[in-house]
Design an enzyme around this catalytic site. Structure first.
Site, PDB file in Angstrom:
ATOM      1  N   ASP A 108       0.876  -1.175   0.000  1.00  0.00           N
ATOM      2  CA  ASP A 108       0.000   0.000   0.000  1.00  0.00           C
ATOM      3  C   ASP A 108       0.916   1.229   0.000  1.00  0.00           C
ATOM      4  OD1 ASP A 108      -2.157   1.715   0.029  1.00  0.00           O
ATOM      5  OD2 ASP A 108      -3.232   0.687   1.621  1.00  0.00           O
TER       6      ASP A 108
HETATM    7  C1  NOJ Z   1      -4.104   3.895   0.174  1.00  0.00           C
HETATM    8  C2  NOJ Z   1      -5.264   2.960   0.285  1.00  0.00           C
HETATM    9  O1  NOJ Z   1      -5.205   2.262   1.509  1.00  0.00           O
HETATM   10  C3  NOJ Z   1      -5.350   1.953  -0.843  1.00  0.00           C
HETATM   11  O2  NOJ Z   1      -6.545   1.234  -0.716  1.00  0.00           O
HETATM   12  C4  NOJ Z   1      -5.256   2.649  -2.161  1.00  0.00           C
HETATM   13  O3  NOJ Z   1      -5.410   1.731  -3.205  1.00  0.00           O
HETATM   14  C5  NOJ Z   1      -3.912   3.355  -2.229  1.00  0.00           C
HETATM   15  N1  NOJ Z   1      -3.838   4.340  -1.173  1.00  0.00           N
HETATM   16  C6  NOJ Z   1      -3.654   4.027  -3.571  1.00  0.00           C
HETATM   17  O4  NOJ Z   1      -4.451   5.141  -3.707  1.00  0.00           O
END
Ligand code: NOJ
Length: 711
Positions: free
Chosen positions: A289
């Site tokens: 993430d």
């Molecule tokens: C953080 C989020 O937790 C995740 O779900 C998302 O896909 C990413 N950022 C990218 O934006």
């Protein structure tokens, strides 16, 4: 533990829960493909290999023309994928550089959070889960894929498959709810919709099952918080939806921000190797993430950026999102023998395999169908249908709904005409100009109504307009109050401790109730909203979640009975937030709560002697039942269940049982019912939940019609 788990799986199998049907996307190692991967790898320099592990995420901020440094990085083969490049010309330019000028001409993948629609926005995922309809989930993700691919997006960070049992958590809006079986069915459908019939179709988006794992179990519903999950829950509740997505062919998986049982997911070797690769046989790639690799430093799991890279690489995390620990430290780590070149090759091979499967080497360009597909007529129709099928009718006193079309209505409330808010969380690409609100729909349909917004946003505390609202209410037959939460009150980093209607909404409803006009409360929100304080003041409650682009016409159709709200709760609806976490598939305990023994706080005599007698597992004040249970939802007709039969009254390991039941529409209108099958393993070597969903079927029946449902 083993024995009971086996029995549960066996029961699930006869119901189709664990079937791994053949799928064109299924991860099966193909020797020709593997050869291509190995050949390409053998030609790549170390810099290029490191580049493939790099998901560059800052390019959405690029204004004007693309920076030369970024182009050069692509030319040098130092970027494997991009996140958030939403300018089509940039997509084309970057892909051209990668495939024509970089050393081995390896195409890029362009990623985006396409969560519940791209331009045409569908209800939030928790709403889609309320449809209990895998066709709705599949068609919504197919529409999203067709629209997003026209911008060059070929990778979505969806579906989110985090089981959530706590509606305080902001991301419950994105979740499939609290049940592993429902979530597994939906996970499969989303993957099939996003990825389409063939991964190398230009409109196919590779799916990313996220967040692996336990993100929804954050303590107290506080986003990013610690999860503590025992082995039994891990395998019976949290992992199954992911397994289902992998079986459906999901090409990628995202590690979660949180730690589970002391190990941050991005550094969890057991999770990413033993479970993901060995047990689940996953052969796509793992992405972190946003900065979750370097966030292992504040977690207290890595001492610095280099150490974080070492942990991530050794755990088997292929691609690093936005942080640059791999880019900065792989060479050093190789020199120091902390990782091996074979390991790096393996991590890169997983990414190349997916790029080959996507057909990017042959056809790296965008899907060429840009403008016609955005907000296409059939997309809007599907979005409206999804909003209707997702909406849950929670209360309908004296059948106040559906309203007669001649009824004079006072429309009141902060969300009746808020196009942006009804789209919900994660809708960067949805446009309010294309969104149809309830007010727009009422105007289009020439409803006899007066609109007094009264509160200008959901948290508004001003009472200045109350008088005007009361006056409009007095001059009408019915009040339709459209309230709830603005989009920003749920989603990532937006957890709430109280989950009631914010601002002065409750107060306004109480004032309106004094007019004695029936009140229909239409809720738009990212989570269940506690309505205990006002439920007696209102006659009907229609939960529409954040219903998306076509929320307005969907609400019109439901309110006036053109269509019936088709949703059932995918999550338990609490009376008060203090009951959370609250979920239907809980254990019985040694002192199960019971209404016979329940002693309410007000019934305890003054000066009562301390005693546990008569008290079981409950709250003195809130009791033990939810406001509305999992699976609940009303319609405009009535169903009767008879003739429940089991093909055998005993089941042993590896055996199947057939369950049949007759369902009859005994009301006057046509309607849809969600037939739900639950099982309980009554005695086991480990305890099992009081109820577990193991099958469901959505059926449509005309008045008087009967159907035999079987599982
Ligand atoms: C953080 C989020 O937790 C995740 O779900 C998302 O896909 C990413 N950022 C990218 O934006």
């Amino acid at each position: 533990m083993k024995k009971i788990t086996t029995i549960a799986i066996c029961i699930a199998t006869f119901l189709g829960a664990c079937k791994t049907e053949s799928n064109s996307n299924k991860n099966v190692k193909d020797p020709v493909l593997e050869k291509r991967v190995t050949n390409l790898l053998s030609k790549m320099t170390l810099d290029e290999k490191i580049g493939q592990l790099n998901l560059r995420g800052t390019s959405s901020r690029v204004r004007g023309s693309l920076p030369e440094t970024l182009k050069q990085a692509v030319r040098d083969g130092k970027v494997g994928a991009f996140l958030n490049v939403m300018n089509k010309d940039y997509v084309d330019e970057l892909q051209k550089i990668a495939t024509e000028e970089s050393p081995n001409k390896i195409p890029l993948i362009f990623a985006r959070d396409v969560i519940h629609g791209f331009k045409t926005i569908f209800p939030i995922p928790l709403g889609l889960a309320a449809s209990w309809d895998t066709e709705v989930a599949k068609s919504s993700s197919r529409v999203a894929a067709v629209e997003a691919s026209s911008f060059g997006v070929r990778w979505t960070f969806a579906p989110m498959l985090d089981i959530s049992r706590d509606s305080r958590w902001g991301r419950v809006a994105e979740s499939p709810g609290e049940d592993p079986y429902l979530a597994s069915q939906l996970g499969k459908a989303y993957v099939e919709g996003f990825q389409g019939d063939s991964l190398n179709d230009p409109t196919s988006l590779i799916a990313c099952a996220k967040h692996f794992i336990g993100y929804g179990a954050a303590i107290g519903g506080r986003d990013y918080n610690t999860a503590i999950i025992n082995k039994e829950l891990m395998h019976n509740v949290y992992l199954p939806p992911f397994k289902s997505a992998f079986d459906a062919g999901s090409q990628t998986v995202m590690t979660s921000f949180n730690e589970t049982n002391g190990i941050p997911a991005s550094g969890d070797k057991h999770l990413l190797r033993d479970i993901l690769r060995d047990k689940f046989q996953f052969d796509g790639f793992v992405v972190s993430d946003w900065n979750s690799v370097t966030e292992m430093i504040p977690h207290g799991f890595a001492k610095d950026e280099k150490h974080a890279a070492e942990i991530g690489l050794n755990a088997g995390l292929n691609m690093e999102m936005t942080s640059k620990s791999y880019e900065n430290h792989v060479k050093e780590l190789l020199n120091e023998g902390k990782v091996t070149e074979d390991q790096i090759n393996e991590l890169v091979a997983d990414i190349l395999r997916v790029k080959f499967r996507m057909g990017l080497f042959e056809n790296p360009g965008r899907a060429q169908n840009t403008t016609e597909v955005l907000y296409a007529k059939d997309h809007l129709e599907l979005a409206k249908d999804a909003a209707i099928k997702s909406s849950v009718l929670l209360k309908n006193k004296n059948n106040v709904l559906p309203l007669n079309k001649k009824t004079k209505i006072a429309v009141i409330g902060p969300l009746a005409n808020k196009p942006r808010e009804q789209l919900g969380t994660w809708t960067f690409d949805g446009e309010k100009e294309h969104t149809v609100t309830p007010i727009n729909a009422f105007q289009n349909e020439k409803v006899d109504f007066k609109f007094v917004e009264t509160l200008s946003y959901s948290r508004d505390k001003s009472e200045v307009q109350f008088k005007k609202a009361i006056q409009a209410a007095k001059q009408s037959d019915v009040i339709v109050f459209v309230g709830g939460e603005e989009a920003i009150l749920s989603g990532e980093a937006h957890s709430r401790a109280n989950i009631n209607l914010p601002g002065a909404q409750e107060k306004l409803i109480k004032e309106l109730a004094k007019t004695n006009k029936p009140i229909v409360l239409v809720i738009m929100a990212g989570r269940p909203i506690t309505i205990t304080n006002i439920v007696d003041d209102i006659d009907a409650v229609l939960m529409t979640w954040h219903p998306g682009t076509m929320g307005g016409p969907a609400i019109y159709d439901m309110i006036f009975g053109e269509k019936e709200p088709g949703g059932r709760l995918p999550i338990t609806w609490p009376k008060v937030a203090g009951q959370l976490p609250l979920f239907y598939n809980h254990k019985n305990t040694g002192r199960p709560a019971s209404s016979i023994e329940f002693v309410h706080i007000d019934s305890i005599p003054m000066g009562a002697w301390q005693s546990s007698l008569g008290n079981t597992s409950h709250y003195l004040d809130a009791g033990f039942t939810p406001h509305f249970p999992f699976g609940y939802g009303l319609g405009y007709t009535k169903f009767q269940y008879t003739n429940l039969k089991l093909s055998s009254d005993k089941i042993s390991k590896d055996q199947n049982i057939k369950v049949t039941v007759d369902v009859e529409n005994i009301g006057e209108k046509s309607g849809e019912e969600v037939v739900q099958l639950y099982v309980q393993d009554v005695v086991g070597s480990i305890t099992r939940p009081v109820k577990e969903l193991k099958g469901f079927e959505k059926i449509a029946l005309k008045s008087g019609e009967k159907k035999n449902s079987f599982f």
